[in-house]
Design a protein around this motif. Structure first.
Motif, PDB file in Angstrom:
ATOM      1  N   GLY A   3      -7.201  -2.121  -4.150  1.00  0.00           N
ATOM      2  CA  GLY A   3      -7.376  -1.086  -2.920  1.00  0.00           C
ATOM      3  C   GLY A   3      -7.728  -2.150  -1.769  1.00  0.00           C
ATOM      4  O   GLY A   3      -7.623  -1.389  -0.142  1.00  0.00           O
ATOM      5  N   ASP A  31      -5.570  -2.488   1.215  1.00  0.00           N
ATOM      6  CA  ASP A  31      -4.881  -2.083   1.996  1.00  0.00           C
ATOM      7  C   ASP A  31      -6.273  -0.463   2.753  1.00  0.00           C
ATOM      8  O   ASP A  31      -5.709  -0.312   4.072  1.00  0.00           O
ATOM      9  CB  ASP A  31      -4.449  -0.220   0.956  1.00  0.00           C
ATOM     10  CG  ASP A  31      -3.317  -0.710   0.324  1.00  0.00           C
ATOM     11  OD1 ASP A  31      -2.640  -0.709   0.936  1.00  0.00           O
ATOM     12  OD2 ASP A  31      -3.129  -0.144  -0.977  1.00  0.00           O
ATOM     13  N   ARG A  75      -6.379  -2.956   5.941  1.00  0.00           N
ATOM     14  CA  ARG A  75      -5.749  -2.543   7.146  1.00  0.00           C
ATOM     15  C   ARG A  75      -5.541  -0.917   7.755  1.00  0.00           C
ATOM     16  O   ARG A  75      -5.905  -0.937   8.487  1.00  0.00           O
ATOM     17  CB  ARG A  75      -3.918  -2.305   5.828  1.00  0.00           C
ATOM     18  CG  ARG A  75      -2.627  -1.706   6.983  1.00  0.00           C
ATOM     19  CD  ARG A  75      -1.747  -1.042   6.406  1.00  0.00           C
ATOM     20  NE  ARG A  75      -1.391  -3.111   5.465  1.00  0.00           N
ATOM     21  CZ  ARG A  75      -1.270  -2.935   3.881  1.00  0.00           C
ATOM     22  NH1 ARG A  75      -1.692  -2.060   3.636  1.00  0.00           N
ATOM     23  NH2 ARG A  75      -1.240  -3.810   3.433  1.00  0.00           N
ATOM     24  N   GLU A  76      -6.940  -0.230   7.000  1.00  0.00           N
ATOM     25  CA  GLU A  76      -6.732   0.803   7.460  1.00  0.00           C
ATOM     26  C   GLU A  76      -7.977   0.788   8.244  1.00  0.00           C
ATOM     27  O   GLU A  76      -8.363   1.647   9.759  1.00  0.00           O
ATOM     28  CB  GLU A  76      -7.706   2.152   6.192  1.00  0.00           C
ATOM     29  CG  GLU A  76      -7.033   3.553   5.667  1.00  0.00           C
ATOM     30  CD  GLU A  76      -8.020   3.552   4.634  1.00  0.00           C
ATOM     31  OE1 GLU A  76      -7.121   3.429   3.347  1.00  0.00           O
ATOM     32  OE2 GLU A  76      -9.168   4.305   4.282  1.00  0.00           O
ATOM     33  N   THR A  82      -3.395 -10.974  -3.949  1.00  0.00           N
ATOM     34  CA  THR A  82      -4.355 -10.152  -2.860  1.00  0.00           C
ATOM     35  C   THR A  82      -4.768 -11.200  -1.858  1.00  0.00           C
ATOM     36  O   THR A  82      -3.921 -10.579  -0.580  1.00  0.00           O
ATOM     37  CB  THR A  82      -5.471 -10.015  -3.141  1.00  0.00           C
ATOM     38  OG1 THR A  82      -6.283  -9.010  -4.580  1.00  0.00           O
ATOM     39  CG2 THR A  82      -6.759  -9.267  -2.797  1.00  0.00           C
ATOM     40  N   ASP A  91      -1.048 -11.277   0.044  1.00  0.00           N
ATOM     41  CA  ASP A  91      -1.061  -9.443   1.262  1.00  0.00           C
ATOM     42  C   ASP A  91      -2.085  -9.458   2.693  1.00  0.00           C
ATOM     43  O   ASP A  91      -1.770  -9.076   4.021  1.00  0.00           O
ATOM     44  CB  ASP A  91      -1.209  -8.248   0.598  1.00  0.00           C
ATOM     45  CG  ASP A  91      -0.440  -8.440  -0.698  1.00  0.00           C
ATOM     46  OD1 ASP A  91       0.611  -9.153  -1.235  1.00  0.00           O
ATOM     47  OD2 ASP A  91      -0.618  -7.699  -1.602  1.00  0.00           O
TER      48      ASP A  91
END
Ligand code: C2E
Ligand code: CA
Ligand code: CA
Ligand code: CA
Length: 278
Positions: free
Chosen positions: A127, A130, A133-134, A165, A168
């Motif tokens: 994660g 993510d 990104r958050e 990773t 991404d």
């Protein structure tokens, strides 16, 4: 392999008991450092060697403990990695650094990139992308202005998981650079398959290129290698004009070091940017 090497070294060379208790004290204190507000970030400017312009900053974690005084990240980061505490510390740094610069960029400073150091432990957390990104969403910091500095040890395993990773992150628009490049004695083959923007030359090679022929040869070789892969180069540990000039002649893109500026808190950085001719 690194951890194994370190503990073996400790076994032969250092009073294990003293080492153990120092670690315990540090990791206990670290745990509460965030909530007690003992952490801070210093920012060190990066300079374009052709233009002489201020182009970015590296965020460097600082810890001032009321009982232990100032503790260097070189001492506490490895301990935080062993205890897992680095995940929380690293999250704090990323969020804080992005929010520090979001307003400032709007104010029109010339910051091209904000660089944040990343521990392999953070990087391997499920994660992680993510989470990045958050933070970018929450703070409003622009994705394409964030750069993560990763060490070779994070990359050499080269597993599909790691590659995914990295891809991404790249897709998110975040750039990646390889920190302490050349110190990991790793295979260079990963360079051709990873989405990396820049190589960062370690200060142990850079600082003495004006007097040490071997260092100069090494640095020159790394810059050529980077260029042939289309990668940007940044030298850390630039302490003199002679070294800065030499790096520029060799084709190195950016410099960072005491010759330009030391790491400093946000307010001092603002003063530095507005007063220095950068
Ligand atoms: P690094 O990422 O290689 O950072 C460069 C280090 O060189 C910094 O030490 C910086 O203050 C120092 N430095 C800058 N210019 C010069 C110079 O001209 N001469 C010399 N001799 N040194 C210079 P610092 O701030 O003590 O950080 C040490 C290490 O701690 C960093 O090495 C990095 O590996 C780690 N670290 C710092 N902040 C963080 C963080 O937020 N997360 C993680 N995971 N690691 C961090
Ligand atoms: Ca770094
Ligand atoms: Ca490093
Ligand atoms: Ca380094």
């Amino acid at each position: 392999a690194k951890r194994h090497g370190r503990s073996r070294y400790a076994f032969f060379d250092i009073d294990l008991h003293a080492l153990h208790s120092e670690r315990c004290v540090l990791s206990e204190e670290l745990r509460s450092a965030i909530v007690r507000g003992e952490l801070n970030i210093h920012y060190q400017p990066k300079i374009g060697l052709s233009s002489g312009a201020f182009v970015g900053v590296e965020a460097l974690l600082r810890w001032h403990s009321p009982t232990l005084g100032s503790v260097s990240p070189a001492r506490f980061v490895p301990i935080a990695e062993e205890t897992g505490c680095i995940v929380e510390l690293g999250a704090w740094v990323l969020r804080r650094a992005c929010s520090d610069f979001v307003g400032w960029r709007a104010g029109g400073c010339g910051l091209e990139r904000l660089s944040v150091n990343l521990s392999p432990i953070q990087f391997r957390m499920p994660g992680f992308v993510d989470f990045v990104r958050e933070v970018l969403d929450e703070t409003g910091f622009p994705c394409d202005r964030l750069e993560l500095e990763l060490t070779e040890s994070t990359l050499i395993e080269g597993t599909d998981e790691i590659l995914r990773t990295l891809n991404d992150l790249a897709e998110l628009g975040v750039s990646l650079s390889i920190d302490d490049f050349g110190t990991g004695f790793s295979s260079l083959s990963y360079l051709k398959k990873l989405p990396v923007r820049a190589l960062k030359l370690d200060k142990s090679f850079v600082t003495n290129i004006d007097s040490d022929v071997n260092d100069r040869t090494l640095v020159d070789g790394i810059i050529r290698l980077a260029r042939s892969f289309g990668l940007s180069t940044i030298a850390e540990g630039v302490e003199t004009k002679a070294v800065s000039d030499m790096l520029h002649q060799m084709g190195c893109d950016q410099g960072q070091g005491y010759y330009f500026a030391k790491p400093m808190d946000l307010d001092s950085l603002k003063d530095w940017v507005s007063s220095a001719d950068v």
